[in-house]
Design an enzyme around this catalytic site. Structure first.
Site, PDB file in Angstrom:
ATOM      1  N   SER A 125      47.185-110.769  -2.314  1.00 18.75           N
ATOM      2  CA  SER A 125      45.921-111.261  -1.772  1.00 18.75           C
ATOM      3  C   SER A 125      45.879-111.152  -0.250  1.00 18.75           C
ATOM      4  CB  SER A 125      45.704-112.718  -2.176  1.00 18.75           C
ATOM      5  OG  SER A 125      45.727-112.854  -3.567  1.00 18.75           O
TER       6      SER A 125
HETATM    7  N1  SAH Z   1      48.624-114.443  -5.407  1.00 23.91           N
HETATM    8  C1  SAH Z   1      49.007-113.111  -5.748  1.00 23.91           C
HETATM    9  C2  SAH Z   1      47.811-112.321  -6.256  1.00 23.91           C
HETATM   10  C3  SAH Z   1      48.097-111.746  -7.538  1.00 23.91           C
HETATM   11  S1  SAH Z   1      46.873-110.695  -8.216  1.00 23.91           S
HETATM   12  C4  SAH Z   1      49.582-112.441  -4.525  1.00 23.91           C
HETATM   13  O1  SAH Z   1      49.321-112.892  -3.400  1.00 23.91           O
HETATM   14  O2  SAH Z   1      50.298-111.470  -4.675  1.00 23.91           O
HETATM   15  C5  SAH Z   1      46.631-111.522  -9.758  1.00 23.91           C
HETATM   16  C6  SAH Z   1      47.792-111.532 -10.723  1.00 23.91           C
HETATM   17  O3  SAH Z   1      47.372-112.273 -11.861  1.00 23.91           O
HETATM   18  C7  SAH Z   1      48.232-110.162 -11.222  1.00 23.91           C
HETATM   19  O4  SAH Z   1      49.591-109.994 -10.979  1.00 23.91           O
HETATM   20  C8  SAH Z   1      47.928-110.216 -12.725  1.00 23.91           C
HETATM   21  O5  SAH Z   1      48.875-109.513 -13.520  1.00 23.91           O
HETATM   22  C9  SAH Z   1      47.989-111.710 -13.001  1.00 23.91           C
HETATM   23  N2  SAH Z   1      47.288-112.182 -14.182  1.00 23.91           N
HETATM   24  C10 SAH Z   1      46.090-111.758 -14.683  1.00 23.91           C
HETATM   25  N3  SAH Z   1      45.791-112.456 -15.811  1.00 23.91           N
HETATM   26  C11 SAH Z   1      46.817-113.341 -16.019  1.00 23.91           C
HETATM   27  C12 SAH Z   1      47.090-114.342 -17.011  1.00 23.91           C
HETATM   28  N4  SAH Z   1      46.260-114.583 -18.028  1.00 23.91           N
HETATM   29  N5  SAH Z   1      48.237-115.053 -16.903  1.00 23.91           N
HETATM   30  C13 SAH Z   1      49.107-114.834 -15.880  1.00 23.91           C
HETATM   31  N6  SAH Z   1      48.908-113.899 -14.928  1.00 23.91           N
HETATM   32  C14 SAH Z   1      47.770-113.169 -14.986  1.00 23.91           C
END
Ligand code: SAH
Length: 220
Positions: A58
């Site tokens: 993010s």
């Molecule tokens: N805060 C993180 C952003 C991650 S992007 C950062 O700063 O890196 C969102 C993430 O949510 C992705 O890795 C995706 O695989 C995960 N995601 C999507 N649906 C999900 C679910 N149902 N349960 C757990 N993770 C999920």
């Protein structure tokens, strides 16, 4: 001033991030540690960057903003649940402020990548990693004082609401697949015993990758 200090002044402090503990955590954590080598020169640009498998780390402003909205108290124990570990960058910021962090990621490769950075490289010992559908929360460890979802949800997943402790709050992006708003969900207390109704406040607009799962979006 280095690139990180410029990012903190220009993109965070100048845009309403005032919580001193949040700013201190953003100053301490090396964002480059969560990036692949080719993206490290852009670590302190205020934008999301790819981390593989179509997912992103993010934007620093959004990480700081969501953490500030979460309002993790300065004193005492705070158990935080994070859904969507991704790169682990937001997880590290939470780990600076909370006594215990539980993080759930559906993609096993990303979960292991983040665990390696947070535990092996940065030495955190109070982060608990799980692989699975985070829209179902983490019932075995509930209740949580704070819950943060870092992927776009069509609505507040009911299991998360059920796993929220007294005086708890959830911060998550809610909306359509390609455009959302940050929402802060808390319980408005009523005088009746056991009473209470959810109170939702909307904040900045944002764009996250979709939360895919039983109480989230369907896979494409
Ligand atoms: N805060 C993180 C952003 C991650 S992007 C950062 O700063 O890196 C969102 C993430 O949510 C992705 O890795 C995706 O695989 C995960 N995601 C999507 N649906 C999900 C679910 N149902 N349960 C757990 N993770 C999920």
């Amino acid at each position: 001033m280095n690139a990180k200090e410029i990012m903190i002044l220009r993109h965070l402090a100048a845009r309403g991030i005032k919580d001193a503990r949040v700013l201190a955590a953003m100053k301490k954590i090396p964002r480059e540690a969560f990036l692949d080598e080719k993206d490290r020169p852009f670590a302190y640009d205020d934008r999301a960057l790819p981390i593989g498998d179509g997912q992103t780390i993010s934007q620093p402003y959004i990480v700081a903003k969501m953490t500030q909205l979460l309002a993790i108290g300065a004193i005492g124990k705070c158990r935080v649940l994070e859904i969507g570990t991704g790169s682990g960058y937001q997880t590290a910021i939470l780990a600076e402020l909370a006594s215990e962090v539980f993080t759930v990621e559906r993609n096993p490769r990303l979960a292991e990548r983040a665990r390696g950075i947070l535990e092996d490289a940065l030495g955190y010992g109070h982060i608990h990693f799980s692989v699975g559908d985070g829209t179902l929360g983490l019932p075995s460890e509930a209740p949580f004082d704070r819950i943060i979802v870092t992927a776009a949800a069509p609505s507040v997943p009911l299991p998360l609401f059920e796993q929220l402790g007294k005086n708890g709050r959830i911060v998550l992006p809610v909306g359509e697949r390609h455009a959302q708003r940050l929402a802060v969900v808390s319980m408005r207390r009523r005088s009746m015993p056991g009473g209470g109704e959810p109170d939702v406040e909307f904040d900045d607009g944002c764009v996250f990758v979709p939360l895919v799962g039983k109480c989230g979006f369907s896979e494409q």
